[in-house]
Enzyme design. Structure first.
Site, mmCIF file in Angstrom:
data_model
loop_
_atom_site.group_PDB
_atom_site.id
_atom_site.type_symbol
_atom_site.label_atom_id
_atom_site.label_comp_id
_atom_site.label_asym_id
_atom_site.label_seq_id
_atom_site.Cartn_x
_atom_site.Cartn_y
_atom_site.Cartn_z
ATOM 1 N N HIS A 197 -17.908 -78.250 29.699
ATOM 2 C CA HIS A 197 -17.227 -76.859 30.037
ATOM 3 C C HIS A 197 -18.442 -75.633 29.603
ATOM 4 O O HIS A 197 -17.613 -75.054 28.497
ATOM 5 C CB HIS A 197 -16.017 -76.980 28.856
ATOM 6 C CG HIS A 197 -14.813 -76.389 29.880
ATOM 7 N ND1 HIS A 197 -13.986 -75.513 29.116
ATOM 8 C CD2 HIS A 197 -14.527 -76.792 30.706
ATOM 9 C CE1 HIS A 197 -12.784 -75.257 30.510
ATOM 10 N NE2 HIS A 197 -13.006 -76.021 31.661
ATOM 11 N N HIS A 224 -18.283 -79.050 41.820
ATOM 12 C CA HIS A 224 -17.176 -79.551 40.562
ATOM 13 C C HIS A 224 -17.173 -80.690 40.791
ATOM 14 O O HIS A 224 -17.512 -81.475 40.106
ATOM 15 C CB HIS A 224 -16.942 -78.213 40.016
ATOM 16 C CG HIS A 224 -16.652 -78.812 38.917
ATOM 17 N ND1 HIS A 224 -17.154 -78.437 37.422
ATOM 18 C CD2 HIS A 224 -14.769 -79.629 38.587
ATOM 19 C CE1 HIS A 224 -16.309 -78.704 36.998
ATOM 20 N NE2 HIS A 224 -15.432 -79.679 36.577
#
Lengths: 271, 999
Positions: free
Chosen positions: B326, B253
């Protein structure tokens, strides 16, 4: 002649302060945006202004109901004044007594209603109507047609007829505490603006009446006409490019919303 | 003793929330009910007298006109005497309770006394249910299946008998209890590779064996050991603080390991190419090339190095833009995930350069069919719940923050059942110069204090960064889910803009993935070090371990570097504006990230190792072009019906029911709104906004997304989405002179493994996509300024694996020289001429039309950037010259859909002869109507501008094909003189508006 000086309140979730101040300036006022913390700390004084503006937004996130926590904040909040604490409420009432103008738009209208500053028929802060969840159960952003009541004492809507502004709310359904309250409001012409169909007829029908408000009531004023609140956003239509159909209709440069601010400025200059 | 206040809508008024429950319970769970009424309960966990309590109930918690309140705990029975079951849903201990936080502040105001942090108000919702022969099990199903999410909420169920026997509902306090003593553990890495992997797996570190070995090797070095011993740290092994910090910093990430990997790429001819970092080669490489080509006209100011990309806007302001995803949190809790997504991405521009003023949001979602009827695999939520939760989350996040949501789209494909994609973006304005320096640069100096401001730290969001670096599995942690708090963030934002303009800080960044470990770790790079006292962080509740404080992703926090001289003024301002801020340490030049707890060193990581110690990945990719079945059906006789069916396809139909829930006009700058036309309901191609209300310069934003083309070739998928976004921007009046792009890759895991045997193919798709991104952004001259990738969008539980189709969202932002020249997509006047711009080819591979017929095919649309760029430039000139009445991009559903949308949005009809349209190789009228070739527009022009318009387009493919008609029908003739469409415009619009209208 007085210079119109607008105080535009912000903070704790208010979010249309910039365009609201812009509308005031376009109408020839001086306008200052002030965080409510500066009012409570005494750094900004209501007394230095003659137009108090509660803009739209989500005061405290509308938790506890729209503007409810905000109303508690203003109603019970204390202002530092000459070294001691004064109630904001008293400052506000003093401002009104001195002939100041107050405008509340959307969340600002909800705030005025829940503080008891509208319709203010008894001259004291007492809530007698409410703005509740839209019949659709949803927040919606859509443009609505309004008609202004020429017999209303409201100084903001003088000389206007049909208006067209966006609504952007989830809790705008006008509900009076009783039939009697409604009757006082109607008799005293305290409804400056109502939702209409595109043809101009006052309506209860969705989506023209976007929230199911009783009698199409979109805004309220007090008996002096100096205190005014409405759900639709006049500051969102001060230039033709804000109109949803400006690319297909022949529109004047100035938007219809500007008239309300110009009326306020003019009233202050004359008084 | 806790107290309780219950509040409900007056019994004689409608309870729309209760009515909604009855509807949804019937629809989702197929449980018919007689009625539901709801009430709100507030549990006050502090001392308050009886008199005070009843005053609070009346004055603070309820609206005297429309609500009733009670402190007896028995309001339910008075409100709805016939109820049979009671279900009360509240939050789990430690979960953000925004309404509770506001309620406490209101109580403090009312009582004129301030309460300590741990004395709180907790909210819950009570559902009073009546239904035919309901049992506890069914009520339990209603709770877990719809009204509550067990990851963040708890509930209790009382039968009417139990309720009556106990005299109503007693207060229950979800206080965080069982607090443990904070400890620091040491981890022995001198173990087998299997054990290393087990340490990573068990700790949710998401590190590979190679990465774990690299960490171990660092602790073997003598030089490091000596330094550690001197600091009082275990010499030969990491503390949990250090290992967690490394895992966050090295996570996919945060570190984009796949994008930085060395890849052996083999194409269909067996040709092998070694690519050292897709990111450096194709993404940064493209921007470098474009900036060189732009030379003195380069408008890029800050690319790839900050939280958002920055380009020039005017003499006073620069423009920044960031889009984030998200996805994983939204899969587990769609509302909280999306809410956190939007308020989270708001902090990126807030933390770019010296901080920006936020001017708009954009949102794009990819969902499975909300009308999905088959059984769902375990742990997956129904796509309709995902849809509703995500839309509501973005609605609350955007609207409450006062940022208009101006653009976006929703794309449907059933493979998004495994993981929905939630893209949220925010743009901002930064002063060009600020206190004597460029506003887009940070200026941290050694000696500046580390300040954290905004929300407090809890266990929420721990391991968010590492969790999203994995597929959704059985052990996916619930702590990765959290709820955003737009109002706390709004206060922080209001405060920071004032502090910025007063010059009180030297640098700012947001706390997102990885929390403080990431934000301070990154800021420390500018000065060469930071020292952080973890015990000084304000906590939501006691008992957090030092490592948890470091990596928690609790929301609404910014990290700020404040010079010592300004700290007093900074802190005073914060206090006045009710923003919590604490000094946690200082920036240094000692070359390390130094972590302390209670004055004792608990971690010491040299920045060089922290940021550059990660060994690069080596990956293999092999491209084998797939071959899909070619469609075999004849051209249907009734193309009007086909057109109506296409207009009603989920990917084409109106999304107005979603968009109206977003405030797209706040801030007053809306120029081209999401919906335009005679009835304010025609679909805009892009948004134009005017962020500075006394200037006529504006900002255009648009997007392109089309995952289905990846089934044929991700190269062309990418070319098409780049082209589509640019085309959309040009359609409303944008200019190629001043446009920048953002790439958001969402892929399924492309690393070959046991779990992913087809990794080489998926990685080849990524390579091909990146190549196209380079080719087309450089060809159009649109620099990439920021982006993000999310590489593990798979679901894998039991035997079921669902991988999303490789998806690229390409977003553009640019400057519009004069907003008054903007054009919308709706046909304007009877008699206006209808033109088709751009050539149609038989390119229906991956089209909506073939998908409706059950085919993918192979003839994916190709993009000729040379031809298109010339056309876009010509169209730009025509728009600036005021020659264009309306302009609509032609994409999904082809010319048929674009023409229909144009005329019905204008409440007008049309007479069109499509046989005149520019085309090549078209053999059938359905191809002509529905092919999705790139680079096309439907334009209407006033007859008086005919000659000038045609002169402006000279040299590009275009044709006059008909005119806007007064009659309310659309008539289209095709090749061979056939009448291929004849329909009432109203019926076309109905088909387009109906599918999602009720959602």
């Amino acid at each position: 002649m007085r210079t119109p000086k607008a105080l535009v309140i912000t903070g704790n979730g208010i979010n249309t302060e910039r365009e609201s101040a812009h509308a005031c300036r376009l109408a020839g006022m001086e306008a200052e945006i002030a965080h409510m913390a500066l009012i409570f700390s005494g750094e900004v004084k209501l007394g230095d202004y003659n137009f108090l503006y509660f803009p739209g937004g989500f005061l405290d996130g509308d938790d506890l109901g729209s503007a409810k926590a905000g109303a508690v904040r203003f109603k019970y909040g204390k202002v530092l004044k000459e070294g001691s604490k004064a109630r904001f409420e008293d400052e506000l009432l003093g401002f009104v007594e001195r002939g100041g103008l107050v405008l509340g738009v959307c969340n600002g209208f909800q705030l005025m209603v829940k503080m008891g500053l509208l319709p203010f028929t008894e001259g004291k802060l007492k809530q007698s109507v409410s703005l509740s969840h839209n019949d659709s159960g949803r927040f919606e952003d859509r443009w609505v047609y309004l008609t202004a009541d020429p017999e209303s004492p409201c100084v903001f809507t003088r000389g206007t007829g049909s208006l067209y502004f966006p609504v952007r709310h989830g809790e705008g359904k006008f509900i009076p505490a009783s039939e009697e309250t409604l009757s006082i409001i109607e008799t005293q012409k305290l409804v400056p603006v109502r939702y209409t169909t595109p043809e101009g007829d006052v309506t209860g029908e969705y989506p023209w009446n976007p929230n199911g408000s009783v009698n199409g009531i979109a805004g309220l004023c007090d008996p002096t006409g100096r205190l005014f609140g409405l759900m639709p956003h006049p500051e969102a239509f001060v230039h033709r490019t804000q109109h949803p159909r400006w690319t297909r209709e022949d529109l004047p440069e100035e938007g219809l919303g500007l008239i309300l601010y110009k009326n306020a400025a003019e009233y202050i200059r004359q008084s | 003793m806790a107290k309780r206040v219950e509040v409900a809508v007056n019994p004689d008024l409608r309870d729309s929330r209760g009515e909604g429950c009855v509807r949804e319970i019937e629809e989702f769970l197929h449980i018919p009910l007689d009625g539901v009424r709801t009430l709100d309960a507030f549990t006050l966990d502090f001392e308050v007298g009886e008199g005070e309590l009843s005053a609070l109930a009346k004055e603070v918690f309820s609206d005297p006109v429309v609500q009733v309140s009670s402190t007896s705990g028995k309001l339910g029975a008075e409100l709805y005497p016939a109820f049979e079951w009671l279900l009360e849903v509240g939050y789990l201990p430690g979960v953000t309770d925004n309404e509770g936080r506001t309620a406490k502040e209101a109580v403090e105001m009312f009582l004129e006394r301030s309460l300590p942090h741990q004395e709180k108000v907790y909210t819950s919702v009570q559902y009073l249910i009546k239904g035919n022969s309901l049992d506890r099990e069914t009520v339990e199903k209603i709770a877990s299946g719809l009204l509550a999410n067990p990851l963040i909420q708890r509930w209790r169920i009382l039968s009417r008998k139990e309720y009556d026997a106990s005299g109503g509902v007693s207060p229950e306090v979800p206080r965080v209890t069982g607090v443990s003593q904070p400890v620091v553990n040491e981890i022995d890495l001198e173990v087998s590779d299997d054990e290393l992997l087990e340490i990573s797996r068990r700790g949710l570190l998401a590190l590979t064996v190679g990465e774990m070995q690299a960490v171990r090797d660092f602790y073997r070095e003598e030089q490091n050991q000596a330094k550690r011993a001197a600091l009082g740290l275990p010499a030969d092994r990491p503390t949990d603080v250090e290992l967690e910090c490394l895992a966050q910093t090295w996570s996919e990430h945060c570190k984009h390991k796949i994008f930085n990997a060395t890849i052996n790429y083999e194409d269909e001819g067996g040709e092998v190419e070694v690519i050292t970092s897709i990111f450096k080669t194709y993404v940064q490489g493209a921007t470098k090339k474009v900036r060189e080509d732009l030379g003195e006209d380069d408008y890029c100011l800050s690319v790839f190095i900050d939280n958002a990309g920055v380009i020039a806007f005017d003499d006073d302001y620069s423009l920044c833009f960031k889009v984030e995803t998200h996805n994983s949190p939204s899969a587990l809790d769609p509302y909280g995930g999306a809410l956190t997504g939007i308020v989270g991405v708001n902090r990126d521009p807030m933390g770019t350069g010296m901080g920006s003023q936020l001017i708009f949001n954009v949102d794009t979602f990819c969902f499975a069919n909300p009308f999905h009827e088959e059984e769902l695999p375990p742990r997956l939520l129904h796509p309709r719940r995902i849809y509703e939760g995500v839309v509501t989350g973005v609605e609350h996040g955007g609207n409450k923050s006062g940022i208009p949501t101006v653009n976006g789209t929703v794309y449907f494909d059933d493979r998004f059942l495994g993981k929905p994609l939630v893209f949220c973006g925010t743009a901002g304005l930064i002063p060009r110069t600020l206190n004597g320096g460029p506003g887009h640069n940070k200026r941290t100096k050694a000696g500046d204090l580390v300040v954290m401001a905004g929300g407090r730290i809890g266990k929420d969001g721990i391991h968010g960064a590492t969790f999203s670096s994995e597929e959704l599995h059985e052990g996916s942690p619930a702590t990765a889910v959290q709820l955003g708090d737009p109002i706390t963030q709004k206060r922080l934002y209001d405060f920071l803009l004032i502090a910025r303009d007063r010059g009180l800080y030297s640098s700012i960044t947001d706390n997102g993935a990885g929390g403080l470990s990431s934000s301070i770790g990154e800021m420390a790079e500018q000065t060469g070090g930071a020292l952080l006292h973890l015990d000084r962080a304000p906590l939501k509740y006691p008992g957090l371990h030092p490592w948890e404080i470091l990596v928690s992703e609790s929301q609404e926090r910014m990290s700020i570097a404040v010079p010592e001289d300004n700290i007093e003024e900074f802190m005073t301002l914060a206090e006045k504006m009710r923003v919590e801020a604490v000094v946690m340490g200082e920036f240094t030049d000692e070359g390390a990230f130094h972590l302390l707890y209670d004055g004792k060193t608990v971690g010491y990581l040299p920045l060089e190792f922290l940021h550059d110690g990660l060994p690069p990945m080596l990956l293999n990719a092999k491209w084998t072009p797939p071959v899909h079945e070619e469609p075999s059906f004849e051209c249907p006789a009734e193309l009007t019906d086909e057109l109506k069916a296409l207009l009603g396809r989920l990917n084409i139909c109106s999304k107005e029911s979603i968009v109206r829930r977003y405030d797209h006009e706040v801030q007053g700058g809306s120029v081209v709104k999401p919906f335009v036309g005679a009835q304010n309901d025609g679909p805009s191609d892009a948004a134009v906004n005017r962020p500075i209300l006394d200037s006529f310069e504006g900002v255009v934003t648009a997007n392109g997304i089309s995952p289905r083309y990846s089934d044929i070739d991700a190269y062309w998928m990418t070319a098409l989405v780049v082209d589509e976004a640019i085309r959309n921007a040009v359609a409303v009046g944008g200019t190629l002179d001043h446009l920048a792009g953002l790439d958001n890759f969402c892929w399924c895991d492309p690393v070959e493994s046991e779990k992913t045997p087809d990794g080489r193919y998926k990685l080849a798709q990524l390579v091909r996509s990146s190549k196209a991104l380079y080719e087309y952004t450089t060809a159009y001259g649109v620099p990439l300024v920021s982006g993000k990738d999310s590489m593990k969008n798979d679901y894998s539980i039991g035997g079921t694996k669902i991988s999303i189709p490789p998806t690229l969202l390409f977003s553009v932002i640019g400057k519009v020289p004069d907003i008054r020249k903007s054009v919308t997509m709706d046909a304007k006047r009877v008699g206006d001429l209808i033109y088709i711009l751009g050539k149609t080819y038989p390119e229906l591979g991956g089209s909506e039309y073939w998908a409706a017929k059950g085919f993918t095919g192979n003839s994916v649309p190709k993009v000729d950037a040379g031809v298109n760029k010339k056309l876009y430039r010509a169209l730009e000139a025509a728009i600036q010259g005021g020659l264009v009445a309306s302009c609509h991009d032609c994409s999904d559903g082809g010319l048929g859909v674009a023409i229909a949308e144009s005329v019905f949005s204008g409440d007008l009809g049309g007479l069109v002869d499509l046989s005149k349209a520019p085309m090549e190789g078209i053999a059938r009228n359905d191809e002509l109507l529905f092919s999705e070739s790139a680079g096309r527009f439907v334009v209407t022009v006033s007859p008086k501008d005919k000659a000038a318009f045609e002169a402006a387009l000279e040299g590009s493919p275009f044709a006059l094909v008909g005119e806007v008609a007064e009659e309310s029908s659309l008539v289209v003739d095709g090749m061979g003189g056939a009448r291929i469409v004849e329909a009432e415009v109203g019926s076309l619009k109905d088909a387009w508006q109906t599918p999602l209208a009720a959602l």
